[in-house]
Design a protein around this motif. Structure first.
Motif, PDB file in Angstrom:
ATOM      1  N   MET A 295       0.853  -1.196   0.000  1.00  0.00           N
ATOM      2  CA  MET A 295       0.000   0.000   0.000  1.00  0.00           C
ATOM      3  C   MET A 295       0.884   1.240   0.000  1.00  0.00           C
ATOM      4  O   MET A 295       1.799   1.369   0.797  1.00  0.00           O
ATOM      5  N   THR A 296       0.627   2.181  -0.911  1.00  0.00           N
ATOM      6  CA  THR A 296       1.418   3.395  -1.006  1.00  0.00           C
ATOM      7  C   THR A 296       0.868   4.452  -0.080  1.00  0.00           C
ATOM      8  O   THR A 296      -0.185   4.279   0.534  1.00  0.00           O
ATOM      9  N   ASN A 297       1.591   5.592  -0.010  1.00  0.00           N
ATOM     10  CA  ASN A 297       1.151   6.681   0.848  1.00  0.00           C
ATOM     11  C   ASN A 297      -0.168   7.274   0.390  1.00  0.00           C
ATOM     12  O   ASN A 297      -0.849   7.950   1.144  1.00  0.00           O
ATOM     13  N   SER A 298      -0.527   7.073  -0.889  1.00  0.00           N
ATOM     14  CA  SER A 298      -1.761   7.650  -1.413  1.00  0.00           C
ATOM     15  C   SER A 298      -2.953   6.718  -1.232  1.00  0.00           C
ATOM     16  O   SER A 298      -4.044   7.013  -1.682  1.00  0.00           O
ATOM     17  N   GLN A 299      -2.727   5.560  -0.594  1.00  0.00           N
ATOM     18  CA  GLN A 299      -3.793   4.598  -0.402  1.00  0.00           C
ATOM     19  C   GLN A 299      -3.957   4.309   1.085  1.00  0.00           C
ATOM     20  O   GLN A 299      -3.000   4.297   1.836  1.00  0.00           O
ATOM     21  N   ALA A 300      -5.203   4.066   1.475  1.00  0.00           N
ATOM     22  CA  ALA A 300      -5.469   3.724   2.871  1.00  0.00           C
ATOM     23  C   ALA A 300      -6.631   2.756   2.928  1.00  0.00           C
ATOM     24  O   ALA A 300      -7.568   2.845   2.141  1.00  0.00           O
ATOM     25  N   VAL A 301      -6.563   1.818   3.854  1.00  0.00           N
ATOM     26  CA  VAL A 301      -7.638   0.861   4.056  1.00  0.00           C
ATOM     27  C   VAL A 301      -8.167   1.029   5.474  1.00  0.00           C
ATOM     28  O   VAL A 301      -7.405   0.990   6.431  1.00  0.00           O
TER      29      VAL A 301
ATOM     30  N   PHE B  34     -17.102  11.543   6.226  1.00  0.00           N
ATOM     31  CA  PHE B  34     -18.437  11.057   5.884  1.00  0.00           C
ATOM     32  C   PHE B  34     -18.363   9.675   5.241  1.00  0.00           C
ATOM     33  O   PHE B  34     -19.119   8.760   5.614  1.00  0.00           O
ATOM     34  N   VAL B  35     -17.447   9.495   4.298  1.00  0.00           N
ATOM     35  CA  VAL B  35     -17.305   8.185   3.645  1.00  0.00           C
ATOM     36  C   VAL B  35     -16.863   7.136   4.654  1.00  0.00           C
ATOM     37  O   VAL B  35     -17.359   6.004   4.656  1.00  0.00           O
ATOM     38  N   GLU B  36     -15.942   7.495   5.540  1.00  0.00           N
ATOM     39  CA  GLU B  36     -15.490   6.557   6.567  1.00  0.00           C
ATOM     40  C   GLU B  36     -16.652   6.128   7.463  1.00  0.00           C
ATOM     41  O   GLU B  36     -16.792   4.942   7.794  1.00  0.00           O
ATOM     42  N   ALA B  37     -17.478   7.106   7.832  1.00  0.00           N
ATOM     43  CA  ALA B  37     -18.620   6.796   8.695  1.00  0.00           C
ATOM     44  C   ALA B  37     -19.629   5.902   7.991  1.00  0.00           C
ATOM     45  O   ALA B  37     -20.185   4.969   8.588  1.00  0.00           O
ATOM     46  N   MET B  38     -19.868   6.163   6.715  1.00  0.00           N
ATOM     47  CA  MET B  38     -20.828   5.355   5.968  1.00  0.00           C
ATOM     48  C   MET B  38     -20.314   3.936   5.747  1.00  0.00           C
ATOM     49  O   MET B  38     -21.072   2.970   5.820  1.00  0.00           O
TER      50      MET B  38
ATOM     51  N   LEU C 138     -22.278   0.681   7.057  1.00  0.00           N
ATOM     52  CA  LEU C 138     -22.702  -0.359   6.120  1.00  0.00           C
ATOM     53  C   LEU C 138     -21.928  -1.663   6.305  1.00  0.00           C
ATOM     54  O   LEU C 138     -22.241  -2.669   5.667  1.00  0.00           O
ATOM     55  N   GLY C 139     -20.886  -1.630   7.145  1.00  0.00           N
ATOM     56  CA  GLY C 139     -20.097  -2.826   7.376  1.00  0.00           C
ATOM     57  C   GLY C 139     -19.253  -3.243   6.197  1.00  0.00           C
ATOM     58  O   GLY C 139     -19.058  -4.440   5.948  1.00  0.00           O
ATOM     59  N   ARG C 140     -18.722  -2.255   5.481  1.00  0.00           N
ATOM     60  CA  ARG C 140     -17.923  -2.559   4.293  1.00  0.00           C
ATOM     61  C   ARG C 140     -16.504  -2.035   4.447  1.00  0.00           C
ATOM     62  O   ARG C 140     -16.274  -1.001   5.066  1.00  0.00           O
ATOM     63  N   GLU C 141     -15.576  -2.758   3.860  1.00  0.00           N
ATOM     64  CA  GLU C 141     -14.189  -2.294   3.823  1.00  0.00           C
ATOM     65  C   GLU C 141     -14.117  -1.032   2.979  1.00  0.00           C
ATOM     66  O   GLU C 141     -14.820  -0.892   1.967  1.00  0.00           O
ATOM     67  N   LEU C 142     -13.274  -0.101   3.388  1.00  0.00           N
ATOM     68  CA  LEU C 142     -13.095   1.143   2.642  1.00  0.00           C
ATOM     69  C   LEU C 142     -11.650   1.243   2.186  1.00  0.00           C
ATOM     70  O   LEU C 142     -10.725   1.165   2.985  1.00  0.00           O
ATOM     71  N   ILE C 143     -11.466   1.413   0.886  1.00  0.00           N
ATOM     72  CA  ILE C 143     -10.142   1.615   0.304  1.00  0.00           C
ATOM     73  C   ILE C 143     -10.114   3.032  -0.267  1.00  0.00           C
ATOM     74  O   ILE C 143     -10.899   3.361  -1.165  1.00  0.00           O
ATOM     75  N   THR C 144      -9.236   3.862   0.264  1.00  0.00           N
ATOM     76  CA  THR C 144      -9.165   5.268  -0.125  1.00  0.00           C
ATOM     77  C   THR C 144      -7.912   5.530  -0.951  1.00  0.00           C
ATOM     78  O   THR C 144      -6.823   5.078  -0.604  1.00  0.00           O
TER      79      THR C 144
ATOM     80  N   CYS D  41     -14.617   1.853  -2.808  1.00  0.00           N
ATOM     81  CA  CYS D  41     -13.397   2.490  -3.279  1.00  0.00           C
ATOM     82  C   CYS D  41     -13.648   3.989  -3.346  1.00  0.00           C
ATOM     83  O   CYS D  41     -14.516   4.446  -4.093  1.00  0.00           O
ATOM     84  N   TYR D  42     -12.908   4.742  -2.552  1.00  0.00           N
ATOM     85  CA  TYR D  42     -13.086   6.188  -2.478  1.00  0.00           C
ATOM     86  C   TYR D  42     -11.904   6.871  -3.156  1.00  0.00           C
ATOM     87  O   TYR D  42     -10.776   6.795  -2.681  1.00  0.00           O
ATOM     88  N   LEU D  43     -12.184   7.543  -4.269  1.00  0.00           N
ATOM     89  CA  LEU D  43     -11.160   8.284  -5.000  1.00  0.00           C
ATOM     90  C   LEU D  43     -11.284   9.750  -4.613  1.00  0.00           C
ATOM     91  O   LEU D  43     -12.159  10.468  -5.104  1.00  0.00           O
ATOM     92  N   ASP D  44     -10.415  10.187  -3.741  1.00  0.00           N
ATOM     93  CA  ASP D  44     -10.469  11.541  -3.203  1.00  0.00           C
ATOM     94  C   ASP D  44      -9.817  12.526  -4.175  1.00  0.00           C
ATOM     95  O   ASP D  44      -8.732  12.267  -4.691  1.00  0.00           O
ATOM     96  N   GLU D  45     -10.498  13.668  -4.408  1.00  0.00           N
ATOM     97  CA  GLU D  45     -10.006  14.684  -5.346  1.00  0.00           C
ATOM     98  C   GLU D  45      -9.630  14.043  -6.679  1.00  0.00           C
ATOM     99  O   GLU D  45      -8.534  14.201  -7.201  1.00  0.00           O
ATOM    100  N   VAL D  46     -10.615  13.359  -7.251  1.00  0.00           N
ATOM    101  CA  VAL D  46     -10.370  12.547  -8.437  1.00  0.00           C
ATOM    102  C   VAL D  46      -9.940  13.384  -9.639  1.00  0.00           C
ATOM    103  O   VAL D  46      -9.191  12.911 -10.497  1.00  0.00           O
TER     104      VAL D  46
END
Length: 270
Positions: free
Chosen positions: A1-7, A49-53, A57-63, A103-108
């Protein structure tokens, strides 16, 4: 995982206070697997907000943080040399589609247009990702959802979402929350008392309300939280606001001086 990615893996629910019906809209979209476009100013709470959702929802979040050097391979994956062998390594978008994560693409829009195009087939009825280097097409697993964000007030004309991309999403516009909600957030996140948080929020609102402001950005909720953290460590309100808000918003000494005078006028006398 790079610095631009977070789980996201923490079990504790991220602290988020809704300011409108954004939770209901996101949840409805999630039930259908509909991709979501979050619009709002920097530091207003889009990521939280995305983290909270995702937690709700009980889903893994990859940012993934968008940047101008991002390529489609950064999202989809690439062959890498490991232990003398060449192996395929999924990118964050592929991992999310394969495992039914968000999958959350921030500032896409910071990414190149030819990179953004790779999400199209996942963001419409096909829900598929073409992995050209493998000669394969991946069908998104149940639970997969694509979320992207950008700041329409900040992005230039040259950095905007094409209609062919936008029309695949439903939009949720997030702004800075009402004063009562924002003060609660600032107090919780920084560890200061509510009355002190209200004072910082008052500063934030005063700066946001400036007419004809030369500022590229305004005082965000994130800035107010940082100021609160300094206060929690013993700094005065005035010094914390100067360091975390005024000096960050501008390098122009005239503007800094004017903002400092505004802060002095807004904050309670000590």
């Amino acid at each position: 995982m790079t610095n631009s990615q977070a789980v996201q893996s923490a079990t504790e629910a991220p602290f988020y206070r809704a300011a409108g019906d954004e939770v209901d809209v996101f949840a409805a979209a999630a039930r259908r697997g509909v991709p979501v476009l979050l619009k709002g100013p920097t530091g207003c709470g889009k990521t939280r907000f995305v983290e909270a959702m995702a937690h709700q929802l009980g889903r893994e979040l990859i940012t993934v943080a968008g940047h101008e050097d991002m390529t489609s391979a950064d999202l989809v994956g690439r062959f890498q040399l490991k232990g003398g062998e060449t192996v395929w390594v999924d990118g964050p978008l592929t991992r999310a589609a394969r495992h039914g994560a968000i999958c959350y693409l921030d500032e896409v829009v910071e990414a190149r247009q030819d990179t953004i195009v790779v999400i199209h087939s996942l963001a419409d009825h096909r829900r598929e990702l073409s992995i050209d280097r493998l000669g394969a097409t991946l069908r998104a697993a149940p639970g997969f959802q694509l979320v992207i964000s950008y700041n329409p007030g900040y992005q230039s004309v040259l950095k905007n979402l094409k209609e062919s991309t936008r029309q695949r999403f439903v939009a949720i516009e997030l702004g800075f929350p009402p004063a009562e909600v924002e003060a609660e957030v600032v107090a919780h996140e920084s560890g200061i008392d509510l009355s002190t948080a209200h004072a910082l929020v008052k500063v934030g609102h005063a700066i946001r309300g400036l007419q004809g402001s030369p500022l590229g950005e305004v005082s965000s909720t994130r800035m107010l939280i940082l100021a609160g953290e300094l206060v929690a460590e013993g700094l005065s309100l005035r010094r914390a606001a100067q360091s975390a808000i005024v000096e960050i918003l501008s390098d122009d000494q005239d503007v800094v001086r004017a903002l400092g005078e505004l802060v002095d006028a807004v904050l309670p006398a000590t």
